[in-house]
Design a protein around this motif. Sequence first.
Motif, short mmCIF file in Angstrom:
data_model
loop_
_atom_site.label_atom_id
_atom_site.label_comp_id
_atom_site.label_asym_id
_atom_site.label_seq_id
_atom_site.Cartn_x
_atom_site.Cartn_y
_atom_site.Cartn_z
N ARG A 287 2.04 14.81 14.23
CA ARG A 287 0.73 14.38 13.73
C ARG A 287 0.77 12.90 13.32
NH1 ARG A 287 -4.23 13.42 14.08
NH2 ARG A 287 -5.42 13.35 12.13
N LEU A 288 1.84 12.49 12.65
CA LEU A 288 1.95 11.09 12.25
C LEU A 288 1.97 10.18 13.47
CD1 LEU A 288 4.05 9.60 9.41
CD2 LEU A 288 4.06 8.49 11.62
N LEU A 289 2.70 10.59 14.49
CA LEU A 289 2.75 9.79 15.71
C LEU A 289 1.38 9.70 16.38
CD1 LEU A 289 4.48 8.18 17.69
CD2 LEU A 289 4.99 10.33 18.87
N GLU A 290 0.63 10.79 16.35
CA GLU A 290 -0.73 10.76 16.89
C GLU A 290 -1.58 9.73 16.15
OE1 GLU A 290 -2.20 14.70 16.53
OE2 GLU A 290 -0.92 15.54 18.12
N LEU A 291 -1.47 9.71 14.82
CA LEU A 291 -2.21 8.73 14.03
C LEU A 291 -1.79 7.31 14.39
CD1 LEU A 291 -2.11 10.41 10.48
CD2 LEU A 291 -4.11 10.15 11.96
N ALA A 292 -0.48 7.10 14.52
CA ALA A 292 0.02 5.76 14.86
C ALA A 292 -0.50 5.31 16.22
CB ALA A 292 1.54 5.76 14.83
N MET A 293 -0.47 6.21 17.19
CA MET A 293 -0.92 5.87 18.53
C MET A 293 -2.43 5.58 18.55
SD MET A 293 1.37 8.65 20.66
CE MET A 293 0.67 8.25 22.26
N LEU B 219 -4.02 11.55 3.30
CA LEU B 219 -4.19 10.29 2.59
C LEU B 219 -3.73 9.11 3.45
CD1 LEU B 219 -3.06 11.29 -1.02
CD2 LEU B 219 -5.39 10.99 -0.14
N LEU B 220 -2.73 9.34 4.29
CA LEU B 220 -2.29 8.28 5.20
C LEU B 220 -3.41 7.91 6.17
CD1 LEU B 220 -0.11 6.46 6.45
CD2 LEU B 220 0.63 8.43 7.79
N LEU C 284 0.87 -1.17 0.00
CA LEU C 284 0.00 0.00 0.00
C LEU C 284 0.91 1.22 0.00
CD1 LEU C 284 -2.26 -1.13 2.98
CD2 LEU C 284 -2.67 -1.58 0.55
N THR C 285 0.56 2.26 -0.73
CA THR C 285 1.44 3.42 -0.79
C THR C 285 0.67 4.71 -0.57
OG1 THR C 285 1.24 3.59 -3.21
CG2 THR C 285 3.08 2.29 -2.35
N VAL C 286 1.39 5.69 -0.03
CA VAL C 286 0.87 7.03 0.20
C VAL C 286 1.84 8.01 -0.46
CG1 VAL C 286 0.36 8.81 1.92
CG2 VAL C 286 -0.29 6.44 2.35
N PRO C 287 1.35 8.95 -1.28
CA PRO C 287 2.26 9.90 -1.92
C PRO C 287 3.07 10.69 -0.90
CG PRO C 287 0.06 10.04 -2.87
CD PRO C 287 -0.06 9.17 -1.66
N ALA C 288 4.33 10.94 -1.23
CA ALA C 288 5.23 11.69 -0.34
C ALA C 288 5.95 12.75 -1.15
CB ALA C 288 6.22 10.76 0.33
N GLY C 289 6.20 13.87 -0.51
CA GLY C 289 6.91 14.96 -1.16
C GLY C 289 8.04 15.47 -0.30
N GLU C 290 8.38 16.75 -0.48
CA GLU C 290 9.53 17.31 0.24
C GLU C 290 9.30 17.39 1.75
OE1 GLU C 290 12.21 20.36 -1.32
OE2 GLU C 290 10.71 20.70 -2.89
#
Length: 397
Positions: free
Chosen positions: A187-193, A153-154, A140-146
Amino acid sequence: MKTLDWSTFFGQRAGRIQASTIRELLKLTARPGVISFAGGLPAPELFPKEEAAEKAAAILREKGEVALQYGPTEGYLPLRAWVAEWLGVSPEEVLITTGSQQALDLLGKVFLDEGSPVLLEAPSYMGAIQAFRAYGPRFLTVPAGEEGPDLTLLEAALKGERPRFLYLIPSFQNPSGGLMPLAARQRLLELAMAQGLVVVEDDAYRELYFGQARLPSLFELSRQAGYPGVVYLSSFSKVLAPGLRVAFVVAHPEVILKLTQAKQGVDLHTPVLNQILVHELVKEGFPERLERIRAVYRAKAEAMLEALGREMPEEVRYTRPKGGMFVWMELPKGLSAERLFQKAIEENVAFVPGGPFFATGGGENTLRLSYATMDRARMEEGVRRLGKALKGLLAMV
């Protein structure tokens, strides 16, 4: 004598094992006269050759019976203790591996079954895709940029799937050179938790920042938050020498136990002599060494960007790295990086087309340039040749 058809003996996993695109490209670009931006190789002028020679001789004289003997699978304890102190963890949470590539393979072996969903950035590190693919996952992939992966999308992806883990490189990503800002990391860590998501953070370029300070890793933020779900990978390849093949995994002890058991079936342990040598090289003067390395890569990146500014057509977009070893380039839609590669080889310059960095396809108009091994003169000439090839291709469209 009966002729053997070896393909009938290979298992299903062998069919999924593919050659590294970069390794195959390096064979082509090794010919005389080619200026290659293809390999993500560290600058050889930074290798501590004389120091390593002196310390290796001393190790063999004074600790030869240890350095040349079998060792514990978990790694040479003084080196594990040094890594633990560096990262603020306990030695029991550290496993020394034979390069980060081995760590990726061990993670695939421990976490993935046939058809297991695994979430990656697009683009992502080609070596990780190669390592995981052997275990037959569903990518599964999520677009990534700079600034890292698209977190909207994640979050949407996590609503419909429960991946075994998310693999990402938040700092100076390979191939894009992207750097996730602190707010995005939080924010990513919040989603993971919230989701109970395991995150594999590959931080091989952590010390190659060009600014005044390094951003805290996801691992550091997760430990501050009391969340055990981040598995952390890093390596001494970019700050000492890749030929030593010494890297490490830091994770919850239950994960380290399983990875250790998997490693026992692969190589028993990372070479003890190499581990002791790494420990001797880092236990004193390491911060000063890192300052020198950062200064060299900063100057190389600046020279690359200056050359690209002169030679690239306006239609081409490229990143401006804040650290690491790479510039990521996007060609106008409809223009193939593979086609540009063929034109570039005619001009005796090479790069890595971006397609293989996308686990589920795409990226045909992207490419990666590495400035790490170049001096200014070769870099300027290589970019001039690349610009010539690109302008010639654009004139044909």
